[in-house]
Design a protein around this motif. Structure first.
Motif, PDB file in Angstrom:
ATOM      1  N   PRO A 184       1.036  -1.108   0.092  1.00  0.00           N
ATOM      2  CA  PRO A 184      -0.098  -0.102  -0.194  1.00  0.00           C
ATOM      3  C   PRO A 184       0.758   1.283   0.199  1.00  0.00           C
ATOM      4  O   PRO A 184       2.097   1.078   0.765  1.00  0.00           O
ATOM      5  N   GLY A 185       0.545   1.880  -0.409  1.00  0.00           N
ATOM      6  CA  GLY A 185       1.137   3.513  -0.560  1.00  0.00           C
ATOM      7  C   GLY A 185       2.395   3.856  -1.079  1.00  0.00           C
ATOM      8  O   GLY A 185       3.016   2.739  -1.396  1.00  0.00           O
ATOM      9  N   VAL A 186       2.913   5.135  -0.759  1.00  0.00           N
ATOM     10  CA  VAL A 186       4.702   4.995  -0.810  1.00  0.00           C
ATOM     11  C   VAL A 186       5.166   6.144   0.207  1.00  0.00           C
ATOM     12  O   VAL A 186       4.114   6.578   0.734  1.00  0.00           O
ATOM     13  N   VAL A 187       6.216   5.041   0.628  1.00  0.00           N
ATOM     14  CA  VAL A 187       6.688   5.786   2.354  1.00  0.00           C
ATOM     15  C   VAL A 187       5.621   6.260   3.239  1.00  0.00           C
ATOM     16  O   VAL A 187       5.533   6.899   4.000  1.00  0.00           O
ATOM     17  N   GLY A 188       4.662   5.056   3.283  1.00  0.00           N
ATOM     18  CA  GLY A 188       4.002   4.606   4.185  1.00  0.00           C
ATOM     19  C   GLY A 188       2.889   6.397   3.980  1.00  0.00           C
ATOM     20  O   GLY A 188       2.218   6.124   4.840  1.00  0.00           O
ATOM     21  N   GLU A 189       2.764   6.435   2.979  1.00  0.00           N
ATOM     22  CA  GLU A 189       1.200   7.009   2.409  1.00  0.00           C
ATOM     23  C   GLU A 189       0.782   7.284   1.111  1.00  0.00           C
ATOM     24  O   GLU A 189       1.343   6.559   0.422  1.00  0.00           O
ATOM     25  N   GLN A 190      -0.445   7.513   1.269  1.00  0.00           N
ATOM     26  CA  GLN A 190      -1.569   6.995  -0.185  1.00  0.00           C
ATOM     27  C   GLN A 190      -2.061   8.461  -0.177  1.00  0.00           C
ATOM     28  O   GLN A 190      -3.340   8.531   0.293  1.00  0.00           O
TER      29      GLN A 190
END
Length: 130
Positions: A67-73
């Motif tokens: 999910p997401g990238v570097v903990g973000e969506q």
């Protein structure tokens, strides 16, 4: 710099070899890559998932999904961009990465956006003609 536009979402990648984090004598090579995702369309989109294919200089393939990238969506409104930096270690002095992001519109439509294939090159890699 590498750039590709899919479904009016432009993805631009700038890889950089990290000499201070690499240990060539131990076959440990590290790169950072900065990615800018720009919404050039007319509607909002949210990045839901990532899918990477990482191939080292020996042809060994690693697949990374999540999910997401570097903990973000992030949600990108028209004209917005989202930039992040991540990293990739390899056991060889060169490799290649390619991937895609799954995006979603507010009405639930999902689609994939390509990340252009980009080369991971260190100063320890000899010149190879393809």
């Amino acid at each position: 710099m590498y750039s590709k536009t899919t479904h009016q979402i432009r993805v631009t990648v700038q890889p950089q070899y990290l000499d201070q984090q690499s240990r060539p004598d131990e076959n440990h090579y590290v790169w950072a890559y900065s990615i800018e995702i720009s919404n050039e369309g007319a509607g909002d989109v949210q990045l839901l998932n990532r899918h990477w294919i990482i191939t080292d200089g020996r042809g060994q393939v690693q697949e990374v999904k999540g999910p997401g990238v570097v903990g973000e969506q992030p949600v990108l409104h028209p004209g917005d961009s989202f930039t992040y930096t991540s990293g990739c270690p390899l056991a060889t002095p060169s490799g290649i990465m390619a991937g895609r992001y799954e995006m979603e519109t507010p009405d639930g439509e999902r689609f994939w956006v390509d990340v252009p294939a980009f080369s991971l090159d260190s100063p320890y890699q000899g010149i190879v003609l393809n």
